[in-house]
Design a protein around this motif. Structure first.
Motif, PDB file in Angstrom:
ATOM      1  N   ALA A  48      11.041   2.140  -2.264  1.00  0.00           N
ATOM      2  CA  ALA A  48      11.233   1.111  -1.251  1.00  0.00           C
ATOM      3  C   ALA A  48      11.816   1.716   0.023  1.00  0.00           C
ATOM      4  CB  ALA A  48      12.157   0.011  -1.782  1.00  0.00           C
ATOM      5  N   LEU A  49      11.753   0.945   1.090  1.00  0.00           N
ATOM      6  CA  LEU A  49      12.366   1.323   2.353  1.00  0.00           C
ATOM      7  C   LEU A  49      13.658   0.518   2.522  1.00  0.00           C
ATOM      8  CD1 LEU A  49       9.191   1.324   4.627  1.00  0.00           C
ATOM      9  CD2 LEU A  49      10.412   3.332   3.762  1.00  0.00           C
ATOM     10  N   GLU A  50      14.738   1.206   2.804  1.00  0.00           N
ATOM     11  CA  GLU A  50      16.016   0.537   3.071  1.00  0.00           C
ATOM     12  C   GLU A  50      16.186   0.446   4.582  1.00  0.00           C
ATOM     13  OE1 GLU A  50      20.347   2.055   2.435  1.00  0.00           O
ATOM     14  OE2 GLU A  50      19.717   1.065   0.574  1.00  0.00           O
ATOM     15  N   VAL A  51      16.312  -0.760   5.068  1.00  0.00           N
ATOM     16  CA  VAL A  51      16.348  -1.012   6.512  1.00  0.00           C
ATOM     17  C   VAL A  51      17.752  -1.453   6.900  1.00  0.00           C
ATOM     18  CG1 VAL A  51      15.326  -2.324   8.403  1.00  0.00           C
ATOM     19  CG2 VAL A  51      13.936  -1.743   6.379  1.00  0.00           C
ATOM     20  N   ALA A  52      18.429  -0.623   7.705  1.00  0.00           N
ATOM     21  CA  ALA A  52      19.765  -0.960   8.206  1.00  0.00           C
ATOM     22  C   ALA A  52      19.637  -1.674   9.542  1.00  0.00           C
ATOM     23  CB  ALA A  52      20.604   0.307   8.350  1.00  0.00           C
ATOM     24  N   ASP A  56       0.846  -1.192   0.000  1.00  0.00           N
ATOM     25  CA  ASP A  56       0.000   0.000   0.000  1.00  0.00           C
ATOM     26  C   ASP A  56       0.883   1.245   0.000  1.00  0.00           C
ATOM     27  OD1 ASP A  56      -1.803   1.999   0.332  1.00  0.00           O
ATOM     28  OD2 ASP A  56      -2.689   1.237   2.193  1.00  0.00           O
ATOM     29  N   GLN A  57       0.935   1.913  -1.128  1.00  0.00           N
ATOM     30  CA  GLN A  57       1.802   3.085  -1.254  1.00  0.00           C
ATOM     31  C   GLN A  57       1.336   4.240  -0.375  1.00  0.00           C
ATOM     32  OE1 GLN A  57       4.694   3.289  -3.307  1.00  0.00           O
ATOM     33  NE2 GLN A  57       4.393   1.073  -3.295  1.00  0.00           N
ATOM     34  N   GLN A  58       0.103   4.188   0.125  1.00  0.00           N
ATOM     35  CA  GLN A  58      -0.414   5.258   0.969  1.00  0.00           C
ATOM     36  C   GLN A  58      -0.011   5.078   2.434  1.00  0.00           C
ATOM     37  OE1 GLN A  58      -1.933   7.772  -0.622  1.00  0.00           O
ATOM     38  NE2 GLN A  58      -1.574   6.590  -2.498  1.00  0.00           N
ATOM     39  N   ALA A  59       0.583   3.931   2.762  1.00  0.00           N
ATOM     40  CA  ALA A  59       0.865   3.625   4.167  1.00  0.00           C
ATOM     41  C   ALA A  59       2.363   3.652   4.468  1.00  0.00           C
ATOM     42  CB  ALA A  59       0.276   2.259   4.517  1.00  0.00           C
ATOM     43  N   TRP A  60       3.087   4.505   3.763  1.00  0.00           N
ATOM     44  CA  TRP A  60       4.541   4.541   3.935  1.00  0.00           C
ATOM     45  C   TRP A  60       4.930   4.881   5.375  1.00  0.00           C
ATOM     46  CZ3 TRP A  60       8.271   2.882   0.785  1.00  0.00           C
ATOM     47  CH2 TRP A  60       7.963   2.683  -0.555  1.00  0.00           C
ATOM     48  N   GLN A  61       4.334   5.922   5.918  1.00  0.00           N
ATOM     49  CA  GLN A  61       4.738   6.372   7.244  1.00  0.00           C
ATOM     50  C   GLN A  61       4.468   5.322   8.304  1.00  0.00           C
ATOM     51  OE1 GLN A  61       6.449   9.336   7.823  1.00  0.00           O
ATOM     52  NE2 GLN A  61       6.802   8.263   9.775  1.00  0.00           N
ATOM     53  N   GLY A  75      11.427 -11.900   8.354  1.00  0.00           N
ATOM     54  CA  GLY A  75      10.209 -12.654   8.613  1.00  0.00           C
ATOM     55  C   GLY A  75       9.224 -11.873   9.470  1.00  0.00           C
ATOM     56  N   VAL A  76       9.744 -11.156  10.479  1.00  0.00           N
ATOM     57  CA  VAL A  76       8.876 -10.360  11.348  1.00  0.00           C
ATOM     58  C   VAL A  76       8.230  -9.226  10.559  1.00  0.00           C
ATOM     59  CG1 VAL A  76       8.833  -8.786  13.321  1.00  0.00           C
ATOM     60  CG2 VAL A  76      10.153 -10.916  13.448  1.00  0.00           C
ATOM     61  N   VAL A  77       9.024  -8.520   9.754  1.00  0.00           N
ATOM     62  CA  VAL A  77       8.520  -7.381   8.993  1.00  0.00           C
ATOM     63  C   VAL A  77       7.475  -7.840   7.981  1.00  0.00           C
ATOM     64  CG1 VAL A  77       9.137  -5.632   7.278  1.00  0.00           C
ATOM     65  CG2 VAL A  77      10.590  -5.988   9.300  1.00  0.00           C
ATOM     66  N   ALA A  78       7.788  -8.924   7.270  1.00  0.00           N
ATOM     67  CA  ALA A  78       6.847  -9.431   6.261  1.00  0.00           C
ATOM     68  C   ALA A  78       5.537  -9.884   6.899  1.00  0.00           C
ATOM     69  CB  ALA A  78       7.488 -10.573   5.482  1.00  0.00           C
ATOM     70  N   GLY A  79       5.597 -10.330   8.149  1.00  0.00           N
ATOM     71  CA  GLY A  79       4.377 -10.746   8.846  1.00  0.00           C
ATOM     72  C   GLY A  79       3.534  -9.570   9.301  1.00  0.00           C
ATOM     73  N   ARG A  80       4.130  -8.406   9.463  1.00  0.00           N
ATOM     74  CA  ARG A  80       3.401  -7.231   9.942  1.00  0.00           C
ATOM     75  C   ARG A  80       2.882  -6.348   8.814  1.00  0.00           C
ATOM     76  NH1 ARG A  80       7.162  -4.705  14.823  1.00  0.00           N
ATOM     77  NH2 ARG A  80       6.930  -6.430  16.313  1.00  0.00           N
ATOM     78  N   ILE A  81       3.582  -6.345   7.677  1.00  0.00           N
ATOM     79  CA  ILE A  81       3.275  -5.373   6.615  1.00  0.00           C
ATOM     80  C   ILE A  81       3.071  -6.106   5.289  1.00  0.00           C
ATOM     81  CG2 ILE A  81       4.164  -3.376   5.340  1.00  0.00           C
ATOM     82  CD1 ILE A  81       5.995  -2.865   7.786  1.00  0.00           C
ATOM     83  N   PRO A  82       1.926  -5.917   4.624  1.00  0.00           N
ATOM     84  CA  PRO A  82       1.755  -6.470   3.276  1.00  0.00           C
ATOM     85  C   PRO A  82       2.792  -5.838   2.345  1.00  0.00           C
ATOM     86  CG  PRO A  82      -0.338  -5.750   4.193  1.00  0.00           C
ATOM     87  CD  PRO A  82       0.720  -5.204   5.089  1.00  0.00           C
ATOM     88  N   CYS A  83       3.591  -6.683   1.673  1.00  0.00           N
ATOM     89  CA  CYS A  83       4.707  -6.171   0.873  1.00  0.00           C
ATOM     90  C   CYS A  83       4.623  -6.634  -0.573  1.00  0.00           C
ATOM     91  CB  CYS A  83       6.043  -6.648   1.460  1.00  0.00           C
ATOM     92  SG  CYS A  83       6.350  -6.134   3.152  1.00  0.00           S
TER      93      CYS A  83
END
Length: 341
Positions: free
Chosen positions: A260-264, A234-239, A276-284
């Motif tokens: 995209a979001l770059e996660v360090a 969802d491009q509207q849910a970036w924040q 795995g945690v991120v993919a479970g929380r956010i539809p990607c």
């Protein structure tokens, strides 16, 4: 058979400045080695010691089994960082002259000169004076003069400096061809992707000290991936996505890079577990662990392993800016205006 280059404990100072400190390095026959590091790291000083242009204060070196490059000069091809040709000589005459200096007989030198000039798109320039060529075309001529005698060892100091992307790729292909022909090649660069694409081994010098000496495969095993790339569906849910990811254990920082979001991640974090945690929380649309790059390793060494995402991005931009500025200085795909006299 001896190694092509052997350096043991080399040290070189200029006044109070230590340019190279206790450098030990071996380059085997037939290897292609990239010498990387920030500007002023000691790369050019190292190459000049190998070439016997400078002499170390301490340490030992061998080049092609000899105690000095001077003793093996006809078997070495060298492209220095400072570009220069004999401006009033014609291109063909200059290349032939350089080949003759390396012991190539006149008929062979002329044949090879014509073949190479045509091969890299300078055929029409063969009879022109060197000063009539653009800076970039002169650089091509210099590269030919470095390989015209078919050397055993090819040493290139910042060979990609000033090249536009088309001609950087051409040069990369030519270097690869020389490598596949069995020649030993060592080149310095601060352009990480060139070293990563070409080299059997990468050696990094920072502040005069060798900090890295590995094959690309060894780097992938040694350095854990520390970056995820997440593209929310969802491009509207970036924040909201950015906030959720930032609060995930192990995440150091999150920044938006294009779509995209770059996660360090913090050092030692299990990238797959966080993914795995991120993919479970956010539809990607996309969620992946980014393969560790030579640029990432370079930045971590220069800035320190605790470099923040902001520091890493600033250094990436500085590297990109330097490459862009150099690339703007020499476009080789067309005949440019003659350089100033």
């Amino acid at each position: 058979m001896s190694d092509a280059i052997v350096l043991e404990g080399l040290r070189k100072t200029f006044g109070t400045k230590v340019a190279v400190d206790n450098l030990t390095l071996t380059v085997g026959r037939g290897q292609l080695v990239g010498l990387i590091g920030p500007n002023g790291a000691g790369k050019t000083t190292t190459i000049r010691m190998v070439m016997s242009i400078l002499f170390p204060d301490h340490g030992r070196l061998e080049v092609l089994g000899k105690k000095s490059a001077v003793l093996s000069k006809d078997r070495i091809g060298y492209l220095p960082e400072e570009r220069g040709v004999y401006r009033k000589m014609r291109v063909g005459d200059f290349i032939i002259y350089m080949a003759r200096l390396k012991g190539v007989d006149a008929p062979t030198a002329e044949r090879r000169a014509k073949e190479w000039v045509g091969r890299i798109g300078l055929g029409e320039a063969y009879s022109k004076k060197c000063m009539e060529l653009s800076k970039g075309m002169q650089q091509k001529v210099q590269f030919i003069s470095a390989i015209i005698h078919e050397p055993d060892l090819l040493i290139l100091d910042e060979p990609f400096s000033g090249l536009d992307p088309v001609n950087a790729r051409l040069l990369r292909d030519l270097i690869d061809q020389q490598h596949r022909a069995g020649r030993t090649i060592i080149f310095s660069t601060h352009q990480m992707y060139q070293a990563e694409a070409l080299c059997d081994r990468v050696v990094m010098i920072h502040q005069g000290v060798k900090r890295l000496d590995m094959t690309p495969a060894e780097m992938q095993e040694e350095f854990d991936p520390r970056t995820l790339v997440i593209e929310p569906h969802d491009q509207q849910a970036w924040q909201q996505a950015q906030t959720l990811i930032a609060n995930t254990p192990g995440v150091q920082s999150v920044q938006r890079i294009e779509r995209a979001l770059e996660v360090a991640l913090h050092p030692g974090t299990d990238a797959s577990a966080v993914l795995g945690v991120v993919a479970g929380r956010i539809p990607c649309r996309r969620a992946e662990v980014r393969k560790v790059s030579l640029e990432d390793i370079f930045i971590d060494i220069v800035q320190g392993t605790q470099a923040s995402a902001e520091q890493r991005e600033q250094l990436r931009q500085a590297i990109a800016g330097a490459e862009h500025a150099q690339g703007a200085g020499a476009v080789l795909t067309g005949a440019g205006a003659p350089p100033g006299r």
